[in-house]
Motif scaffolding. Structure first.
Motif, PDB file in Angstrom:
ATOM      1  N   ASN A  23      -1.245 -11.886  -6.325  1.00  0.00           N
ATOM      2  CA  ASN A  23      -0.051 -12.620  -5.889  1.00  0.00           C
ATOM      3  C   ASN A  23      -0.292 -14.069  -5.476  1.00  0.00           C
ATOM      4  O   ASN A  23       0.678 -14.767  -5.182  1.00  0.00           O
ATOM      5  CB  ASN A  23       0.602 -11.871  -4.717  1.00  0.00           C
ATOM      6  CG  ASN A  23       1.033 -10.493  -5.118  1.00  0.00           C
ATOM      7  OD1 ASN A  23       1.938 -10.320  -5.914  1.00  0.00           O
ATOM      8  ND2 ASN A  23       0.346  -9.484  -4.595  1.00  0.00           N
ATOM      9  N   GLY A  24      -1.524 -14.509  -5.439  1.00  0.00           N
ATOM     10  CA  GLY A  24      -1.799 -15.867  -4.998  1.00  0.00           C
ATOM     11  C   GLY A  24      -1.545 -16.902  -6.081  1.00  0.00           C
ATOM     12  O   GLY A  24      -1.123 -16.578  -7.198  1.00  0.00           O
ATOM     13  N   ASN A  25      -1.813 -18.155  -5.744  1.00  0.00           N
ATOM     14  CA  ASN A  25      -1.757 -19.199  -6.768  1.00  0.00           C
ATOM     15  C   ASN A  25      -3.020 -19.078  -7.630  1.00  0.00           C
ATOM     16  O   ASN A  25      -3.944 -18.338  -7.284  1.00  0.00           O
ATOM     17  CB  ASN A  25      -1.582 -20.583  -6.132  1.00  0.00           C
ATOM     18  CG  ASN A  25      -2.796 -21.046  -5.366  1.00  0.00           C
ATOM     19  OD1 ASN A  25      -3.936 -20.949  -5.824  1.00  0.00           O
ATOM     20  ND2 ASN A  25      -2.584 -21.563  -4.170  1.00  0.00           N
ATOM     21  N   PRO A  26      -3.098 -19.769  -8.764  1.00  0.00           N
ATOM     22  CA  PRO A  26      -4.250 -19.600  -9.654  1.00  0.00           C
ATOM     23  C   PRO A  26      -5.617 -19.827  -8.988  1.00  0.00           C
ATOM     24  O   PRO A  26      -6.575 -19.122  -9.297  1.00  0.00           O
ATOM     25  CB  PRO A  26      -3.996 -20.614 -10.768  1.00  0.00           C
ATOM     26  CG  PRO A  26      -2.508 -20.707 -10.828  1.00  0.00           C
ATOM     27  CD  PRO A  26      -2.064 -20.613  -9.392  1.00  0.00           C
ATOM     28  N   VAL A  27      -5.712 -20.775  -8.074  1.00  0.00           N
ATOM     29  CA  VAL A  27      -6.993 -21.039  -7.424  1.00  0.00           C
ATOM     30  C   VAL A  27      -7.380 -19.885  -6.502  1.00  0.00           C
ATOM     31  O   VAL A  27      -8.517 -19.413  -6.536  1.00  0.00           O
ATOM     32  CB  VAL A  27      -6.966 -22.377  -6.641  1.00  0.00           C
ATOM     33  CG1 VAL A  27      -8.239 -22.573  -5.837  1.00  0.00           C
ATOM     34  CG2 VAL A  27      -6.765 -23.542  -7.613  1.00  0.00           C
ATOM     35  N   THR A  28      -6.444 -19.400  -5.697  1.00  0.00           N
ATOM     36  CA  THR A  28      -6.775 -18.287  -4.805  1.00  0.00           C
ATOM     37  C   THR A  28      -7.044 -17.017  -5.606  1.00  0.00           C
ATOM     38  O   THR A  28      -7.890 -16.202  -5.218  1.00  0.00           O
ATOM     39  CB  THR A  28      -5.679 -18.036  -3.756  1.00  0.00           C
ATOM     40  OG1 THR A  28      -4.435 -17.771  -4.408  1.00  0.00           O
ATOM     41  CG2 THR A  28      -5.531 -19.222  -2.823  1.00  0.00           C
ATOM     42  N   LYS A  29      -6.367 -16.838  -6.740  1.00  0.00           N
ATOM     43  CA  LYS A  29      -6.647 -15.703  -7.607  1.00  0.00           C
ATOM     44  C   LYS A  29      -8.088 -15.766  -8.123  1.00  0.00           C
ATOM     45  O   LYS A  29      -8.773 -14.749  -8.200  1.00  0.00           O
ATOM     46  CB  LYS A  29      -5.678 -15.675  -8.791  1.00  0.00           C
ATOM     47  CG  LYS A  29      -4.279 -15.252  -8.434  1.00  0.00           C
ATOM     48  CD  LYS A  29      -3.393 -15.288  -9.675  1.00  0.00           C
ATOM     49  CE  LYS A  29      -1.979 -14.837  -9.371  1.00  0.00           C
ATOM     50  NZ  LYS A  29      -1.139 -14.858 -10.575  1.00  0.00           N
TER      51      LYS A  29
END
Length: 82
Positions: free
Chosen positions: A41-47
């Protein structure tokens, strides 16, 4: 919010990235369930960082996660140091 993930040593003279430090701190304190939630569910960087943590932990949810990513249009750039 960062638009790119960063490797450990990317700064001047190979200094440690602040973003990478946050990733390592998250790895220390977050449960597998919390990291998995971020990975989906995070943004691409946190994913990206969450997936790395799950991989290091040899999580059983990696296959499901990668199947999800194959259908996703997300992308992330990674700055790597030397």
């Amino acid at each position: 919010m960062s638009k790119r993930a960063e490797d450990k040593n990317i700064g001047f003279a190979g200094s440690e990235s602040n973003l990478y430090k946050i990733h390592k701190e998250m790895a220390k304190i977050a449960t597998d369930e919390e990291v998995e939630y971020i990975a989906f569910n995070g943004n691409p960087v946190t994913k990206y960082y969450a997936t790395n943590i799950l991989s290091e932990r040899k999580s059983k949810s990696l296959e499901k996660l990668f199947q999800y990513y194959l259908k996703s249009k997300d992308s992330v750039s990674v700055l790597r140091g030397w």
